[in-house]
Design an enzyme around this catalytic site. Structure first.
Site, PDB file in Angstrom:
ATOM      1  N   LYS A  13       0.826  -1.212   0.000  1.00 43.03           N
ATOM      2  CA  LYS A  13       0.000   0.000   0.000  1.00 43.03           C
ATOM      3  C   LYS A  13       0.861   1.264   0.000  1.00 43.03           C
ATOM      4  CE  LYS A  13      -2.013  -1.161   3.898  1.00 43.03           C
ATOM      5  NZ  LYS A  13      -1.303  -2.435   4.148  1.00 43.03           N
ATOM      6  N   ARG A  88      -9.452   0.393   9.071  1.00 45.15           N
ATOM      7  CA  ARG A  88      -8.952  -0.936   9.387  1.00 45.15           C
ATOM      8  C   ARG A  88      -9.963  -1.758  10.180  1.00 45.15           C
ATOM      9  NH1 ARG A  88      -3.104   0.399   9.078  1.00 45.15           N
ATOM     10  NH2 ARG A  88      -1.894  -1.477   9.380  1.00 45.15           N
ATOM     11  N   ARG A 127      11.664  -5.173   5.161  1.00 44.02           N
ATOM     12  CA  ARG A 127      11.356  -3.770   4.853  1.00 44.02           C
ATOM     13  C   ARG A 127      12.330  -2.826   5.566  1.00 44.02           C
ATOM     14  NH1 ARG A 127       5.326  -1.562   5.463  1.00 44.02           N
ATOM     15  NH2 ARG A 127       5.513  -2.271   7.620  1.00 44.02           N
ATOM     16  N   ARG A 160      11.634  -0.715  11.088  1.00 41.17           N
ATOM     17  CA  ARG A 160      10.598  -0.356  12.056  1.00 41.17           C
ATOM     18  C   ARG A 160      10.567  -1.355  13.210  1.00 41.17           C
ATOM     19  NH1 ARG A 160       5.191   0.670   8.593  1.00 41.17           N
ATOM     20  NH2 ARG A 160       4.377  -0.467  10.380  1.00 41.17           N
ATOM     21  N   ARG A 171       0.247  -8.883  13.804  1.00 46.14           N
ATOM     22  CA  ARG A 171      -0.413  -7.942  12.884  1.00 46.14           C
ATOM     23  C   ARG A 171      -1.214  -8.687  11.825  1.00 46.14           C
ATOM     24  NH1 ARG A 171       4.731  -4.928  11.222  1.00 46.14           N
ATOM     25  NH2 ARG A 171       3.454  -3.738   9.753  1.00 46.14           N
TER      26      ARG A 171
HETATM   27  P1  ADP Z   1       1.613  -1.454   7.611  1.00 44.34           P
HETATM   28  O1  ADP Z   1       2.201  -0.488   6.610  1.00 44.34           O
HETATM   29  O2  ADP Z   1       2.523  -2.589   7.883  1.00 44.34           O
HETATM   30  O3  ADP Z   1       0.236  -1.918   7.224  1.00 44.34           O
HETATM   31  P2  ADP Z   1       0.960   0.815   9.261  1.00 44.34           P
HETATM   32  O4  ADP Z   1       2.111   1.745   9.189  1.00 44.34           O
HETATM   33  O5  ADP Z   1      -0.215   1.116   8.418  1.00 44.34           O
HETATM   34  O6  ADP Z   1       1.503  -0.659   8.974  1.00 44.34           O
HETATM   35  O7  ADP Z   1       0.458   0.663  10.761  1.00 44.34           O
HETATM   36  C1  ADP Z   1       1.353   0.434  11.823  1.00 44.34           C
HETATM   37  C2  ADP Z   1       0.566   0.347  13.124  1.00 44.34           C
HETATM   38  O8  ADP Z   1      -0.094   1.599  13.376  1.00 44.34           O
HETATM   39  C3  ADP Z   1      -0.544  -0.686  13.162  1.00 44.34           C
HETATM   40  O9  ADP Z   1      -0.063  -1.978  13.506  1.00 44.34           O
HETATM   41  C4  ADP Z   1      -1.469  -0.098  14.231  1.00 44.34           C
HETATM   42  O10 ADP Z   1      -0.963  -0.320  15.526  1.00 44.34           O
HETATM   43  C5  ADP Z   1      -1.375   1.404  13.955  1.00 44.34           C
HETATM   44  N1  ADP Z   1      -2.408   1.848  12.986  1.00 44.34           N
HETATM   45  C6  ADP Z   1      -2.202   2.370  11.758  1.00 44.34           C
HETATM   46  N2  ADP Z   1      -3.368   2.648  11.149  1.00 44.34           N
HETATM   47  C7  ADP Z   1      -4.352   2.282  12.015  1.00 44.34           C
HETATM   48  C8  ADP Z   1      -5.772   2.296  11.977  1.00 44.34           C
HETATM   49  N3  ADP Z   1      -6.443   2.734  10.904  1.00 44.34           N
HETATM   50  N4  ADP Z   1      -6.437   1.817  13.059  1.00 44.34           N
HETATM   51  C9  ADP Z   1      -5.813   1.383  14.147  1.00 44.34           C
HETATM   52  N5  ADP Z   1      -4.464   1.323  14.241  1.00 44.34           N
HETATM   53  C10 ADP Z   1      -3.735   1.784  13.198  1.00 44.34           C
HETATM   54  P1  ADP Z   2       2.198  -1.863   3.260  1.00 45.09           P
HETATM   55  O1  ADP Z   2       2.200  -0.351   3.235  1.00 45.09           O
HETATM   56  O2  ADP Z   2       1.002  -2.433   2.561  1.00 45.09           O
HETATM   57  O3  ADP Z   2       2.385  -2.431   4.617  1.00 45.09           O
HETATM   58  P2  ADP Z   2       4.767  -1.599   1.861  1.00 45.09           P
HETATM   59  O4  ADP Z   2       4.419  -0.795   0.646  1.00 45.09           O
HETATM   60  O5  ADP Z   2       5.486  -0.930   2.943  1.00 45.09           O
HETATM   61  O6  ADP Z   2       3.437  -2.361   2.400  1.00 45.09           O
HETATM   62  O7  ADP Z   2       5.597  -2.874   1.340  1.00 45.09           O
HETATM   63  C1  ADP Z   2       6.092  -3.838   2.284  1.00 45.09           C
HETATM   64  C2  ADP Z   2       7.474  -4.296   1.844  1.00 45.09           C
HETATM   65  O8  ADP Z   2       7.367  -5.061   0.643  1.00 45.09           O
HETATM   66  C3  ADP Z   2       8.450  -3.155   1.539  1.00 45.09           C
HETATM   67  O9  ADP Z   2       9.727  -3.550   1.962  1.00 45.09           O
HETATM   68  C4  ADP Z   2       8.375  -3.022   0.026  1.00 45.09           C
HETATM   69  O10 ADP Z   2       9.612  -2.562  -0.514  1.00 45.09           O
HETATM   70  C5  ADP Z   2       8.107  -4.442  -0.411  1.00 45.09           C
HETATM   71  N1  ADP Z   2       7.272  -4.546  -1.622  1.00 45.09           N
HETATM   72  C6  ADP Z   2       6.280  -3.705  -2.016  1.00 45.09           C
HETATM   73  N2  ADP Z   2       5.729  -4.126  -3.173  1.00 45.09           N
HETATM   74  C7  ADP Z   2       6.374  -5.275  -3.503  1.00 45.09           C
HETATM   75  C8  ADP Z   2       6.267  -6.207  -4.601  1.00 45.09           C
HETATM   76  N3  ADP Z   2       5.381  -6.023  -5.579  1.00 45.09           N
HETATM   77  N4  ADP Z   2       7.099  -7.264  -4.611  1.00 45.09           N
HETATM   78  C9  ADP Z   2       8.015  -7.448  -3.615  1.00 45.09           C
HETATM   79  N5  ADP Z   2       8.154  -6.622  -2.563  1.00 45.09           N
HETATM   80  C10 ADP Z   2       7.358  -5.540  -2.518  1.00 45.09           C
END
Ligand code: ADP
Ligand code: ADP
Ligand code: ZN
Length: 213
Positions: A13, A88, A127, A160, A171
């Site tokens: 995302k 979420r 990541r 992170r 998660r």
């Molecule tokens: P990822 O990119 O791996 O999906 P995020 O950066 O979006 O992770 O979220 C990291 C953490 O921040 C989540 O595990 C949660 O604790 C909190 N968080 C982010 N967005 C939300 C949301 N919409 N509702 C509740 N918690 C959230």
């Molecule tokens: P999210 O925001 O949904 O949690 P991220 O965009 O941060 O996910 O992506 C999670 C990890 O996977 C990052 O390290 C990113 O570089 C990697 N990644 C993203 N898209 C791809 C893909 N199409 N194939 C392989 N790795 C990817």
């Protein structure tokens, strides 16, 4: 153009959102980024949120709903925005709908990035994130040109706190329990646009572009 990016942690995302910002000129609104910025600044909100984030739990609905409500009223959201990581839970989705209706607005598309569970652990533990601008990288799948440094701004890359195996496991469970129901929720509203999230980052960007036009 008001868009939601939906998908499990590690689906891509954030990666896609950063590219879509350049293509469509609308801001990415990431609740995760906003919470981490608050933590960095040691605000009460950030300090409170850290407890949840470190264990892989969701921050309480009313906290993130409040964040979104004030953020989408800012000037740069006039032409639209991309919500990354919000909603979420069904309660968050309902609150969003209510606030948008009050603003005579609504969501246009929900881009649902689909990636099988067994791919996500490796993506998340590999990541790396820029401390300065938030750009994401992957040690194997999307490495920076210079190890440990951001291509975009030269900032330092870090891992992170919540991208370790134990927290990722939690998660993914939390996603399955609390967020996955949103797929049906938006399907029922005919807003869901499923995208295959496996393949090259650019390829997936192309698939999303085809849907959004
Ligand atoms: P990822 O990119 O791996 O999906 P995020 O950066 O979006 O992770 O979220 C990291 C953490 O921040 C989540 O595990 C949660 O604790 C909190 N968080 C982010 N967005 C939300 C949301 N919409 N509702 C509740 N918690 C959230
Ligand atoms: P999210 O925001 O949904 O949690 P991220 O965009 O941060 O996910 O992506 C999670 C990890 O996977 C990052 O390290 C990113 O570089 C990697 N990644 C993203 N898209 C791809 C893909 N199409 N194939 C392989 N790795 C990817
Ligand atoms: Zn950077």
């Amino acid at each position: 153009m008001n868009i939601i990016l939906l998908g499990p942690p590690g689906a891509g995302k954030g990666t896609q959102a950063k590219m879509l910002v350049d293509k469509y000129g609308i801001p990415q609104i990431s609740t995760g980024d906003i919470l981490r910025a608050n933590l960095k600044a040691q605000t009460p909100l950030g300090i409170e949120a850290k407890k949840y984030m470190d264990s892989g739990k969701l921050v309480p609905d009313e906290v993130v709903i409040g964040i979104i409500e004030s953020r989408i009223k800012e000037d740069d959201c006039q032409k639209g925005y991309m919500l990354d990581g919000f909603p979420r839970t069904v309660a968050q989705a309902e609150a969003l709908e209510q606030m948008l209706t009050q603003m005579s607005s609504g969501i246009d598309d929900v881009i649902s990035i689909e990636v099988p569970n067994d791919e996500l652990m490796g993506r998340l533990t590999g990541r790396r994130t820029c401390r300065n601008c938030g750009q994401g990288y992957h040690v194997m799948f999307d490495p920076p040109q210079k190890e440990g440094l951001c291509d975009k701004c030269g900032g330092e890359l870090y891992q992170r706190d919540d991208d370790n195996e134990a927290t990722v496991g939690n998660r993914l469970k939390v996603y399955a329990d609390q967020t996955q129901p949103l797929i049906d929720y938006y399907q029922n509203k005919s807003l869901l646009r499923p995208i295959d999230g496996l393949g090259e980052i650019k390829e997936i960007f192309g698939r999303i572009g085809q849907v959004l036009g």
